[in-house]
Enzyme design. Structure first.
Site, PDB file in Angstrom:
ATOM      1  N   THR A  52      52.086  55.067  41.745  1.00  0.00           N
ATOM      2  CA  THR A  52      52.229  55.801  43.007  1.00  0.00           C
ATOM      3  C   THR A  52      53.254  56.934  42.893  1.00  0.00           C
ATOM      4  O   THR A  52      53.439  57.689  43.840  1.00  0.00           O
ATOM      5  CB  THR A  52      52.697  54.857  44.122  1.00  0.00           C
ATOM      6  N   CYS A  84      61.702  46.432  44.327  1.00  0.00           N
ATOM      7  CA  CYS A  84      62.389  46.162  45.594  1.00  0.00           C
ATOM      8  C   CYS A  84      61.860  47.029  46.742  1.00  0.00           C
ATOM      9  O   CYS A  84      61.431  46.516  47.775  1.00  0.00           O
ATOM     10  CB  CYS A  84      63.880  46.380  45.386  1.00  0.00           C
ATOM     11  N   ALA A 136      53.322  32.200  43.369  1.00  0.00           N
ATOM     12  CA  ALA A 136      54.734  32.645  43.409  1.00  0.00           C
ATOM     13  C   ALA A 136      55.577  31.613  42.692  1.00  0.00           C
ATOM     14  O   ALA A 136      56.360  30.882  43.302  1.00  0.00           O
ATOM     15  CB  ALA A 136      55.181  32.814  44.862  1.00  0.00           C
ATOM     16  N   ILE A 137      55.401  31.543  41.371  1.00  0.00           N
ATOM     17  CA  ILE A 137      56.094  30.502  40.591  1.00  0.00           C
ATOM     18  C   ILE A 137      57.224  31.093  39.753  1.00  0.00           C
ATOM     19  O   ILE A 137      57.639  30.511  38.773  1.00  0.00           O
ATOM     20  CB  ILE A 137      55.097  29.726  39.700  1.00  0.00           C
ATOM     21  N   HIS A 177      84.511  35.590  69.934  1.00  0.00           N
ATOM     22  CA  HIS A 177      83.762  34.589  70.707  1.00  0.00           C
ATOM     23  C   HIS A 177      82.920  35.299  71.759  1.00  0.00           C
ATOM     24  O   HIS A 177      83.423  36.207  72.416  1.00  0.00           O
ATOM     25  CB  HIS A 177      84.734  33.630  71.395  1.00  0.00           C
TER      26      HIS A 177
HETATM   27  P1  FAD Z   1      62.703  46.651  39.458  1.00  0.00           P
HETATM   28  O1  FAD Z   1      63.012  46.816  40.887  1.00  0.00           O
HETATM   29  O2  FAD Z   1      61.585  45.749  39.074  1.00  0.00           O
HETATM   30  O3  FAD Z   1      62.426  48.122  38.905  1.00  0.00           O
HETATM   31  C1  FAD Z   1      62.024  48.357  37.604  1.00  0.00           C
HETATM   32  C2  FAD Z   1      61.209  49.628  37.582  1.00  0.00           C
HETATM   33  O4  FAD Z   1      60.991  49.989  36.230  1.00  0.00           O
HETATM   34  C3  FAD Z   1      59.817  49.486  38.193  1.00  0.00           C
HETATM   35  O5  FAD Z   1      59.615  50.473  39.192  1.00  0.00           O
HETATM   36  C4  FAD Z   1      58.853  49.697  37.026  1.00  0.00           C
HETATM   37  O6  FAD Z   1      57.692  50.401  37.391  1.00  0.00           O
HETATM   38  C5  FAD Z   1      59.704  50.530  36.102  1.00  0.00           C
HETATM   39  N1  FAD Z   1      59.323  50.418  34.689  1.00  0.00           N
HETATM   40  C6  FAD Z   1      59.040  49.297  33.975  1.00  0.00           C
HETATM   41  N2  FAD Z   1      58.793  49.610  32.682  1.00  0.00           N
HETATM   42  C7  FAD Z   1      58.930  50.955  32.589  1.00  0.00           C
HETATM   43  C8  FAD Z   1      58.807  51.888  31.518  1.00  0.00           C
HETATM   44  N3  FAD Z   1      58.520  51.484  30.273  1.00  0.00           N
HETATM   45  N4  FAD Z   1      59.004  53.183  31.788  1.00  0.00           N
HETATM   46  C9  FAD Z   1      59.304  53.615  33.047  1.00  0.00           C
HETATM   47  N5  FAD Z   1      59.438  52.783  34.081  1.00  0.00           N
HETATM   48  C10 FAD Z   1      59.266  51.472  33.858  1.00  0.00           C
HETATM   49  N6  FAD Z   1      65.735  40.778  45.960  1.00  0.00           N
HETATM   50  C11 FAD Z   1      66.701  40.794  46.899  1.00  0.00           C
HETATM   51  O7  FAD Z   1      67.883  40.916  46.553  1.00  0.00           O
HETATM   52  N7  FAD Z   1      66.417  40.683  48.232  1.00  0.00           N
HETATM   53  C12 FAD Z   1      65.145  40.541  48.665  1.00  0.00           C
HETATM   54  O8  FAD Z   1      64.908  40.446  49.876  1.00  0.00           O
HETATM   55  C13 FAD Z   1      64.099  40.505  47.710  1.00  0.00           C
HETATM   56  N8  FAD Z   1      62.814  40.372  48.093  1.00  0.00           N
HETATM   57  C14 FAD Z   1      61.822  40.386  47.155  1.00  0.00           C
HETATM   58  C15 FAD Z   1      60.511  40.211  47.578  1.00  0.00           C
HETATM   59  C16 FAD Z   1      59.479  40.211  46.651  1.00  0.00           C
HETATM   60  C17 FAD Z   1      58.058  40.051  47.138  1.00  0.00           C
HETATM   61  C18 FAD Z   1      59.770  40.407  45.272  1.00  0.00           C
HETATM   62  C19 FAD Z   1      58.660  40.439  44.266  1.00  0.00           C
HETATM   63  C20 FAD Z   1      61.075  40.559  44.843  1.00  0.00           C
HETATM   64  C21 FAD Z   1      62.117  40.536  45.776  1.00  0.00           C
HETATM   65  N9  FAD Z   1      63.446  40.655  45.397  1.00  0.00           N
HETATM   66  C22 FAD Z   1      64.438  40.639  46.338  1.00  0.00           C
HETATM   67  C23 FAD Z   1      63.824  40.823  43.979  1.00  0.00           C
HETATM   68  C24 FAD Z   1      64.117  42.298  43.689  1.00  0.00           C
HETATM   69  O9  FAD Z   1      62.983  43.065  44.015  1.00  0.00           O
HETATM   70  C25 FAD Z   1      64.491  42.487  42.241  1.00  0.00           C
HETATM   71  O10 FAD Z   1      65.540  41.620  41.892  1.00  0.00           O
HETATM   72  C26 FAD Z   1      64.929  43.919  41.965  1.00  0.00           C
HETATM   73  O11 FAD Z   1      63.927  44.837  42.326  1.00  0.00           O
HETATM   74  C27 FAD Z   1      65.310  44.112  40.504  1.00  0.00           C
HETATM   75  O12 FAD Z   1      65.680  45.430  40.297  1.00  0.00           O
HETATM   76  P2  FAD Z   1      65.516  46.125  38.865  1.00  0.00           P
HETATM   77  O13 FAD Z   1      66.032  47.502  39.051  1.00  0.00           O
HETATM   78  O14 FAD Z   1      66.090  45.272  37.818  1.00  0.00           O
HETATM   79  O15 FAD Z   1      63.943  46.152  38.599  1.00  0.00           O
HETATM   80  P1  NAI Z   2      61.479  31.246  42.516  1.00  0.00           P
HETATM   81  O1  NAI Z   2      62.082  30.970  41.204  1.00  0.00           O
HETATM   82  O2  NAI Z   2      62.340  31.490  43.695  1.00  0.00           O
HETATM   83  O3  NAI Z   2      60.532  30.018  42.935  1.00  0.00           O
HETATM   84  C1  NAI Z   2      59.479  29.592  42.159  1.00  0.00           C
HETATM   85  C2  NAI Z   2      59.137  28.160  42.581  1.00  0.00           C
HETATM   86  O4  NAI Z   2      57.928  27.801  41.970  1.00  0.00           O
HETATM   87  C3  NAI Z   2      60.191  27.153  42.162  1.00  0.00           C
HETATM   88  O5  NAI Z   2      60.494  26.334  43.263  1.00  0.00           O
HETATM   89  C4  NAI Z   2      59.508  26.384  41.029  1.00  0.00           C
HETATM   90  O6  NAI Z   2      59.944  25.046  40.942  1.00  0.00           O
HETATM   91  C5  NAI Z   2      58.060  26.480  41.453  1.00  0.00           C
HETATM   92  N1  NAI Z   2      57.090  26.362  40.370  1.00  0.00           N
HETATM   93  C6  NAI Z   2      57.183  26.803  39.103  1.00  0.00           C
HETATM   94  N2  NAI Z   2      56.041  26.525  38.424  1.00  0.00           N
HETATM   95  C7  NAI Z   2      55.210  25.907  39.303  1.00  0.00           C
HETATM   96  C8  NAI Z   2      53.895  25.398  39.216  1.00  0.00           C
HETATM   97  N3  NAI Z   2      53.181  25.496  38.077  1.00  0.00           N
HETATM   98  N4  NAI Z   2      53.338  24.841  40.311  1.00  0.00           N
HETATM   99  C9  NAI Z   2      54.045  24.765  41.482  1.00  0.00           C
HETATM  100  N5  NAI Z   2      55.308  25.222  41.614  1.00  0.00           N
HETATM  101  C10 NAI Z   2      55.861  25.795  40.542  1.00  0.00           C
HETATM  102  O7  NAI Z   2      60.455  32.449  42.256  1.00  0.00           O
HETATM  103  P2  NAI Z   2      59.662  33.372  43.247  1.00  0.00           P
HETATM  104  O8  NAI Z   2      59.603  32.792  44.611  1.00  0.00           O
HETATM  105  O9  NAI Z   2      58.413  33.705  42.543  1.00  0.00           O
HETATM  106  O10 NAI Z   2      60.585  34.658  43.303  1.00  0.00           O
HETATM  107  C11 NAI Z   2      60.871  35.385  42.101  1.00  0.00           C
HETATM  108  C12 NAI Z   2      62.216  36.023  42.167  1.00  0.00           C
HETATM  109  O11 NAI Z   2      62.249  37.049  43.145  1.00  0.00           O
HETATM  110  C13 NAI Z   2      63.299  35.020  42.500  1.00  0.00           C
HETATM  111  O12 NAI Z   2      64.119  34.894  41.373  1.00  0.00           O
HETATM  112  C14 NAI Z   2      64.067  35.617  43.627  1.00  0.00           C
HETATM  113  O13 NAI Z   2      65.425  35.714  43.317  1.00  0.00           O
HETATM  114  C15 NAI Z   2      63.479  36.998  43.840  1.00  0.00           C
HETATM  115  N6  NAI Z   2      63.246  37.149  45.269  1.00  0.00           N
HETATM  116  C16 NAI Z   2      64.324  37.216  46.098  1.00  0.00           C
HETATM  117  C17 NAI Z   2      64.150  37.288  47.461  1.00  0.00           C
HETATM  118  C18 NAI Z   2      65.351  37.306  48.322  1.00  0.00           C
HETATM  119  O14 NAI Z   2      66.428  37.549  47.817  1.00  0.00           O
HETATM  120  N7  NAI Z   2      65.217  37.095  49.616  1.00  0.00           N
HETATM  121  C19 NAI Z   2      62.836  37.324  48.064  1.00  0.00           C
HETATM  122  C20 NAI Z   2      61.766  37.199  47.110  1.00  0.00           C
HETATM  123  C21 NAI Z   2      61.995  37.144  45.765  1.00  0.00           C
END
Ligand code: FAD
Ligand code: NAI
Length: 467
Positions: free
Chosen positions: A38, A45, A272-273, A446
């Site tokens: 995109t 994030c 979401a594992i 409070h």
């Molecule tokens: P990323 O954000 O993954 O960014 C890496 C970037 O590198 C990507 O845009 C990718 O396209 C790019 N890239 C990869 N390889 C290459 C390459 N070779 N060349 C150029 N570009 C490349 N964390 C929170 O703290 N709070 C939350 O509420 C939260 N909610 C989440 C909800 C979901 C659904 C998911 C999946 C994750 C969530 N997380 C949350 C986790 C958070 O998104 C990540 O921890 C965070 O984005 C990690 O940042 P990063 O910069 O390491 O990597």
């Molecule tokens: P997670 O590690 O939070 O949870 C994965 C869960 O799947 C665990 O409870 C694990 O025991 C279970 N699991 C693993 N294998 C399995 C299987 N085969 N069958 C059934 N259950 C299984 O990972 P998740 O939810 O995928 O999130 C990934 C990362 O993204 C996390 O590390 C989290 O920190 C980050 N994230 C953070 C958010 C936030 O800060 N609010 C929101 C969403 C993601």
């Protein structure tokens, strides 16, 4: 654009773009490379993670409140309706606005942006592969390529019936029955969104508790709250296969320890594992960057095993959180610039943005026991907090853990509305190596929910006053 840089950052997520801003501020000549189709900055994030999920959590929370709480508060509405298209659009608008904000910040800090895949060609050389191929020279290369979904063998993702978190941010209609595989953060947040909008949601979790890394008592209470809201759980269970029919999916589920399989019929499945580091096509081997068995880049103060190559965020060790990636990015650049960059991983908070929220920092009781550390506990329920009671939002409690001898705060765990905001107070106290008494003797306004934090801190020394 010059192709001679002090720092070239690969990946423009919270790790990469914050590193780029700090590098710009410190006067380093900086480029950032992003390969997202995109062409939007902000990484997982902003594009498919924190931001869109929170946009849906916010809207669906209000929808459920209007449905279930308004009447008791004396608010009459007409017939409530769901405009899912608009709900998804406001989510996309939030993503657009914030990703454009990152573009602006790159310009403001004089960071050159290259769209394409970054590949380390040789020490000090990064190739940009894409529409406009380039080769950049860099004194320092920062890998910030983030993470991707861990696949589940036998349950193939098609982003229609069987989705990753990305597909679950854009279901075109509310699935009747959604099965979530994994009772972690993504599963419980996105499971909550679709349950509130009308789906029957079943969570299948391998271990015997949800949010397995959280404090055990918090996890138990949170599971009870989610069950009360109508979410169903199959703990200690594993999905061993998925059969896709025209509109349905049949999942085979077995006890985690083995035994008879059962079939669950559903309309959609969210896998979401967990997530794994994303290092495809980076050319790590060519320059000798070492990874561990699970593919995470090994670092020492962000330095990889290759001279001049650094790694930050999800691609390296530590919690996979946006604010951790951001802090890594700042500290890494400060070290590159000869400053004293540092991250205190003991005080990285973690928040689950459900209703109510779950927030945690520092050690859990389980970890303290394991480490043989003598500790004291103070707890306070929101049932006894005047603001929570007034607002009819009494689920949950605050738990503070402090060293038995020194009273230093070692951890805090909260289930409750706005827990994610309240945890910040304890994070600050822990950053200053503060004691539970510091919180207990600090004046709190409070009526606020944060008074529950103070009352829990009083509880460490046994003088909780309001319960
Ligand atoms: P990323 O954000 O993954 O960014 C890496 C970037 O590198 C990507 O845009 C990718 O396209 C790019 N890239 C990869 N390889 C290459 C390459 N070779 N060349 C150029 N570009 C490349 N964390 C929170 O703290 N709070 C939350 O509420 C939260 N909610 C989440 C909800 C979901 C659904 C998911 C999946 C994750 C969530 N997380 C949350 C986790 C958070 O998104 C990540 O921890 C965070 O984005 C990690 O940042 P990063 O910069 O390491 O990597
Ligand atoms: P997670 O590690 O939070 O949870 C994965 C869960 O799947 C665990 O409870 C694990 O025991 C279970 N699991 C693993 N294998 C399995 C299987 N085969 N069958 C059934 N259950 C299984 O990972 P998740 O939810 O995928 O999130 C990934 C990362 O993204 C996390 O590390 C989290 O920190 C980050 N994230 C953070 C958010 C936030 O800060 N609010 C929101 C969403 C993601």
């Amino acid at each position: 654009m010059s192709d001679q840089y002090d720092v070239v950052i690969i990946g423009a997520g919270p790790g990469g773009y914050n590193a780029a801003i700090r590098a710009g501020q410190l006067g380093l000549k900086t480029a950032i490379i992003e390969k997202r189709d995109t062409k939007k900055l902000g990484g997982t994030c902003l594009n498919v993670g924190c931001i869109p999920s929170k946009a849906l959590l916010h809207a669906s929370e209000l929808y459920e409140k209007a449905e279930k709480q308004f009447e008791a508060l004396g608010i009459k509405t007409g017939k409530l309706g769901l405009d899912l298209g608009q709900m998804l659009k406001q989510k996309d608008d939030a993503v657009d606005g914030l990703t454009k904000g990152v573009e602006f910040l790159m310009k403001k800090n004089k960071v050159d942006v290259y769209m394409g895949a970054g590949e380390i060609a040789a020490p000090g050389k990064v190739r940009v592969v894409g529409d406009a191929p380039q080769e950049l020279s860099a004194k320092n290369i920062v890998i910030a390529t983030g993470s991707e979904l861990t696949p589940l063998p036998g349950v193939e993702i098609d982003e229609a019936q069987i989705v990753s978190s990305t597909g679950a941010l854009s279901f075109p209609s509310v699935p009747k029955h959604l099965v979530v595989i994994g009772g972690g953060v993504i599963g419980l947040e996105l499971g909550s969104v679709w349950r509130r909008l009308g789906a029957e949601v079943t969570v299948v979790e391998f271990l015997d508790k949800i949010l397995p890394t959280m404090d055990g008592e918090i996890s138990k209470q949170f599971e009870r709250i989610l069950k009360k809201q109508g979410m169903a759980f199959k703990l200690s269970s594993k999905v061993t296969g998925a059969e896709k029919l025209k509109t349905k999916v049949k999942l085979s589920v077995e006890p985690a320890s083995g035994g008879d399989a059962e079939t669950i019929d559903c309309d959609a499945v969210l896998v979401a594992i967990g997530r794994r580091p994303h290092t495809d096509g980076l050319g790590l081997k060519a320059v000798g960057v070492k990874t561990d068995k699970r593919g995470f880049i090994e670092t020492d103060h962000f330095k990889t095993s290759a001279e001049g190559v650094w790694a930050i965020g999800d691609v390296t060790h530590g919690p996979m959180l946006a604010h951790k990636a951001e802090d890594d990015g700042v500290a890494c650049i400060e070290l590159i610039a000869g400053k004293a960059g540092h991250v205190n991983y003991d005080t990285v908070p973690s928040v689950v943005y459900t209703y109510p929220e779950v927030a945690s920092v520092g050690k859990t009781e389980e970890l303290l026991k394991e480490a043989g550390i003598d500790y004291k506990v103070g707890k306070f329920p929101f049932m006894a907090n005047s603001r929570a009671k007034t607002n009819h939002e009494t689920d949950g409690f605050v738990k503070i853990l402090a060293d038995a001898k020194t009273d230093r705060v070692l951890g805090a765990h909260i289930v409750g509305v706005e827990a994610g905001e309240m945890i910040a107070e304890v994070v600050s106290v822990m950053e200053f190596s503060g004691a539970s008494e510091d919180i207990a003797r600090t004046c709190h306004a409070h009526p606020t929910r944060s008074e529950a934090v103070r009352q829990a801190a009083m509880g460490v020394e046994g003088w909780t006053m309001q319960a």
